[in-house]
Design an enzyme around this catalytic site. Structure first.
Site, PDB file in Angstrom:
ATOM      1  N   SER A 183       0.882  -0.965   0.266  1.00 19.59           N
ATOM      2  CA  SER A 183      -0.043  -0.010  -0.174  1.00 19.59           C
ATOM      3  C   SER A 183       0.514   0.933  -0.222  1.00 19.59           C
ATOM      4  O   SER A 183       0.454   2.220  -0.358  1.00 19.59           O
ATOM      5  CB  SER A 183      -0.439  -0.299   1.047  1.00 19.59           C
ATOM      6  OG  SER A 183      -0.182  -0.174   2.343  1.00 19.59           O
ATOM      7  N   HIS A 211      -4.843  -3.329  -2.483  1.00 20.00           N
ATOM      8  CA  HIS A 211      -5.187  -2.153  -3.698  1.00 20.00           C
ATOM      9  C   HIS A 211      -4.857  -2.620  -5.332  1.00 20.00           C
ATOM     10  O   HIS A 211      -3.867  -1.936  -6.026  1.00 20.00           O
ATOM     11  CB  HIS A 211      -3.396  -1.629  -3.331  1.00 20.00           C
ATOM     12  CG  HIS A 211      -3.875  -0.475  -2.323  1.00 20.00           C
ATOM     13  ND1 HIS A 211      -4.540   0.938  -2.232  1.00 20.00           N
ATOM     14  CD2 HIS A 211      -3.423  -0.361  -0.864  1.00 20.00           C
ATOM     15  CE1 HIS A 211      -3.927   1.251  -1.312  1.00 20.00           C
ATOM     16  NE2 HIS A 211      -3.556   0.112  -0.746  1.00 20.00           N
ATOM     17  N   LYS A 241     -11.184   0.596  -2.085  1.00 22.03           N
ATOM     18  CA  LYS A 241     -10.249   1.299  -2.426  1.00 22.03           C
ATOM     19  C   LYS A 241     -10.967   1.428  -4.445  1.00 22.03           C
ATOM     20  O   LYS A 241     -11.572   2.329  -4.702  1.00 22.03           O
ATOM     21  CB  LYS A 241      -9.130   1.125  -2.495  1.00 22.03           C
ATOM     22  CG  LYS A 241      -7.983   1.364  -1.315  1.00 22.03           C
ATOM     23  CD  LYS A 241      -7.744   1.078  -0.212  1.00 22.03           C
ATOM     24  CE  LYS A 241      -7.455   1.505   0.957  1.00 22.03           C
ATOM     25  NZ  LYS A 241      -6.961   0.584   1.863  1.00 22.03           N
TER      26      LYS A 241
HETATM   27  C1  PLP Z   1      -6.500   0.252   3.210  1.00 18.07           C
HETATM   28  C2  PLP Z   1      -6.146  -1.162   3.489  1.00 18.07           C
HETATM   29  C3  PLP Z   1      -6.926  -1.775   4.679  1.00 18.07           C
HETATM   30  C4  PLP Z   1      -8.213  -1.847   4.948  1.00 18.07           C
HETATM   31  O1  PLP Z   1      -9.142  -1.508   4.241  1.00 18.07           O
HETATM   32  P1  PLP Z   1     -10.364  -0.877   4.309  1.00 18.07           P
HETATM   33  O2  PLP Z   1     -11.367  -1.336   4.252  1.00 18.07           O
HETATM   34  O3  PLP Z   1      -9.383   0.547   4.720  1.00 18.07           O
HETATM   35  O4  PLP Z   1     -11.096  -0.604   6.026  1.00 18.07           O
HETATM   36  C5  PLP Z   1      -6.152  -3.159   4.310  1.00 18.07           C
HETATM   37  N1  PLP Z   1      -5.461  -3.725   3.640  1.00 18.07           N
HETATM   38  C6  PLP Z   1      -4.633  -2.918   2.936  1.00 18.07           C
HETATM   39  C7  PLP Z   1      -2.935  -3.711   2.342  1.00 18.07           C
HETATM   40  C8  PLP Z   1      -4.933  -1.288   2.487  1.00 18.07           C
HETATM   41  O5  PLP Z   1      -4.175  -0.430   1.746  1.00 18.07           O
END
Ligand code: PLP
Length: 387
Positions: A183, A211, A241
């Site tokens: 991320s 991602h 995302k």
């Molecule tokens: C953003 C993210 C999460 C958390 O997801 P949310 O739906 O925002 O709680 C988990 N793992 C990774 C790698 C992320 O980038």
């Protein structure tokens, strides 16, 4: 009310401020696919994870409104009680199909998914091996198992093999967990090789595709690149995302999903997602499935940026510009903001000490001229200054 409590908080805040690690919430209004309003100023955001701009998509907004009208604003309870409204089954079928899995389970968020799934599968006798750059909620989930947590060096399969050779036999079960797309770094995990290692040691491979879904592997995500094709038994991800809305999920076999529904605390003891959110995810996935060319755009834009700066070619829509020092990174972000760009600085503890960075993310709707102008400013006024 409690002097010692406020004193504790104030001292902590003062110490963080001194190290340039104080974080504040800045009101940001999304104005459209790429523009935001901050402090009265219109900026082009290169910081959203809304890679396909689906959070602003007219048909998806309409689906959310329609679901609200039909089913109400909230789900009313945990999915195990009365919160399992009719849209969940449709969304889970879509996710399972996209990921090539037998079944899927949707959670309140990605954070809730990871902190629930890992301790539902591994306990105090077991071991969890985690890539050192994995997301904070994977570590949180690993710690909740109460078992042995081994951290392997980033994408270092040799190190992972060493750990498993030394410790696997001491535990009935072993889990290997990694981000599929990292991320804060934007690089990909060596999924195929991790799947080989998992098979050699009877360990269970779990990838976090937060991602990746919608933007790599033709939209199917990071478990479909680097030789991963169909070899990841635990495909976790988020709907927050590229999918544009909110929520988390796990795609896995029918048996695993059955166990998760029965035993996963963050599913059982948390309210189901609102109908609007689930309907939006269904509409977004339909769009992703029907238009792989559109799903390819964020990565194409990221590659144009890395080419312009002479950086290693982007593997995902995330490109880090590591500046090291937090103060310097904050100054760089301020400079870009003066030029009309929002590029949020990322500092420890989100990234390791000494690796503060600008994290630049690309979306389908970013204009090519804006990308070139951003690259030009970063080259001339941020990177050159370091040389
Ligand atoms: C953003 C993210 C999460 C958390 O997801 P949310 O739906 O925002 O709680 C988990 N793992 C990774 C790698 C992320 O980038």
């Amino acid at each position: 009310m409690s002097a010692s409590l406020d004193e504790f908080a104030e001292q902590k805040l003062a110490a963080l401020k001194q190290r340039n690690l104080l974080r504040t919430l800045i009101e940001t209004e999304r104005l459209g696919p790429v523009e935001v309003l901050r402090g009265g100023k219109r900026l082009i955001s290169f910081s959203c994870n809304d890679y396909l701009n689906l959070s602003q998509h007219q048909a998806i907004k309409a689906a959310a409104v329609e679901a609200t009208e039909k089913y109400g604003v909230g789900s009313g309870a945990s999915r195990l009680v009365t919160g399992n409204h009719p849209l969940f089954a449709e969304l889970e079928a879509k996710l399972a199909k996209l990921k090539g899995a037998e079944a899927a389970c949707v959670f309140g968020s990605g954070y809730l998914a990871n902190t629930g799934i890992v301790p539902a599968l591994a306990g105090a006798d077991d071991m969890v091996a985690v890539d050192e750059l994995s997301h904070a909620c994977i570590f949180a989930g690993a710690r909740l198992t109460g078992g042995a947590v081994h951290v392997f060096r980033h994408n270092d399969t040799g190190h992972l093999r060493e750990i498993l050779a030394a410790h696997r036999r001491d535990h009935p079960r072993a889990l290997i967990v990694t981000d599929g797309v990292f991320s804060m770094d934007g690089d990909l995990a060596p999924i195929g090789e991790l799947a080989d290692i998992a098979a050699e040691h009877d360990a269970w491979l779990m990838t976090d595709d937060a991602h990746g879904i919608g933007v790599v592997g033709g939209g199917r995500g990071s478990s479909y690149v680097n030789g991963g094709q169909g070899r990841v038994p635990l495909q976790m991800g988020t709907l927050s995302k590229a999918v544009g809305g909110y929520g988390g999920y796990l795609c896995a076999s029918r048996a695993v999903i059955g166990l998760i529904r029965t035993r996963c605390r963050t599913l059982i003891y948390s309210t189901g997602l609102p109908p609007a959110t689930v309907a939006a995810a269904i509409a977004a996935l339909e769009l992703i499935e029907s238009d792989p060319d559109y799903a390819a755009l964020p990565l194409t834009k990221a590659k144009a940026f890395t080419r312009a700066l002479g950086l290693p070619e982007a593997e995902s829509p995330i490109v880090p510009i590591v500046l090291g020092d937090s103060e310097r990174t904050l100054a760089a972000a301020r400079l870009l903001e003066d030029e009309g760009f929002l590029v949020v600085p990322i500092r420890p503890p989100t990234v390791p000490d000494g690796t503060a960075r600008l994290r630049v993310t690309f979306t389908a709707a970013h204009g090519d001229e804006d990308i070139q102008r951003l690259a030009g400013i970063i080259r001339a006024r941020i990177l050159d200054e370091a040389a």
